[in-house]
Design a protein around this motif. Sequence first.
Motif, PDB file in Angstrom:
ATOM      1  N   HIS A   1     -31.810  -7.186   4.342  1.00  0.00           N
ATOM      2  CA  HIS A   1     -31.194  -8.464   4.678  1.00  0.00           C
ATOM      3  C   HIS A   1     -29.746  -8.237   5.121  1.00  0.00           C
ATOM      4  N   ALA A   2     -29.322  -9.026   6.071  1.00  0.00           N
ATOM      5  CA  ALA A   2     -27.968  -8.888   6.615  1.00  0.00           C
ATOM      6  C   ALA A   2     -27.241 -10.227   6.565  1.00  0.00           C
ATOM      7  N   PRO A   3     -26.971 -10.733   5.357  1.00  0.00           N
ATOM      8  CA  PRO A   3     -26.260 -12.011   5.251  1.00  0.00           C
ATOM      9  C   PRO A   3     -24.805 -11.879   5.652  1.00  0.00           C
ATOM     10  N   ARG A   4     -24.249 -12.970   6.146  1.00  0.00           N
ATOM     11  CA  ARG A   4     -22.810 -13.044   6.358  1.00  0.00           C
ATOM     12  C   ARG A   4     -22.160 -13.537   5.067  1.00  0.00           C
TER      13      ARG A   4
ATOM     14  N   VAL B   1     -25.686 -14.384  -3.269  1.00  0.00           N
ATOM     15  CA  VAL B   1     -24.782 -14.888  -2.232  1.00  0.00           C
ATOM     16  C   VAL B   1     -23.690 -13.851  -1.993  1.00  0.00           C
ATOM     17  N   LEU B   2     -23.515 -13.456  -0.753  1.00  0.00           N
ATOM     18  CA  LEU B   2     -22.498 -12.466  -0.419  1.00  0.00           C
ATOM     19  C   LEU B   2     -21.118 -13.117  -0.410  1.00  0.00           C
ATOM     20  N   LEU B   3     -20.167 -12.484  -1.127  1.00  0.00           N
ATOM     21  CA  LEU B   3     -18.804 -13.021  -1.234  1.00  0.00           C
ATOM     22  C   LEU B   3     -17.774 -12.195  -0.475  1.00  0.00           C
ATOM     23  N   SER B   4     -18.151 -10.995  -0.034  1.00  0.00           N
ATOM     24  CA  SER B   4     -17.208 -10.142   0.694  1.00  0.00           C
ATOM     25  C   SER B   4     -17.980  -9.274   1.681  1.00  0.00           C
TER      26      SER B   4
END
Length: 241
Positions: A196-199, A173-176
């Motif tokens: 992958h390009a998660p927000r 999970v991206l946090l920043s």
Amino acid sequence: MAQWQQEHEAKRRIEALVFEHRCELEDDGLDPDEIDRRCVEFRSQLNTTAAAPPAVVDEVSQPLPRLLEQLLSPDDRAAVERAAVVCRRRYPRLNGEGDVTGSVAHAITYLHRDGYFGRDHGPLLKKITDAMARDWRGPPLTVRCVEHHVYTEGGGLILEDHRDIGSSLSLSVLLSDEYAGGAFTTTSEAGVVLTHAPRVGDGVLFASETVHNVSTIESGERRALVIELWTGPATTHDRSR
């Protein structure tokens, strides 16, 4: 794959886990004889677990890797960051150490140490693991690790054939998002690389045996929450026990 090949691959994965466990015990400063004893016990435990039939995920509707959009709210992310601060203070040895993939520019903090994250952030952990295992069709899963990753300039995870060996499902999970570089990629068995390009708040869910990497951070700081689920006993120290 032939039966003998499957058995060879299973043995290879077990020995890789035992080697990782040995490295963690050496980091703890244990006596060599005690390390040998614990590694023998751990290998026996893994061999028992490996005898169970392979578990699968139902991927018919949404194949893996899968993007879990906005899995963590701003409040959830703030809770994770607070948990990382607590664990870095409470368990200083694990701040950037204890994992063979860590480095000066890639700090890893175990949030599951002594059951901390599940005890102090139980509803949040359940929310995440329920989302991860929604389509799971195998034996019961337990939390193998809850990790807070911080990549700074020059850091990354660039290892050929890097997999979360022994786990069943992995989530990042991206946090920043205030950084350059740091692309998260997965590579299929056919060699197809997906970037992958998660927000911020999005999670990428993938089968743990999938090759995955994080490219070198060029500037800024990339923070992420990583959780692995497996069919072994829940761990409360590192990734092996």
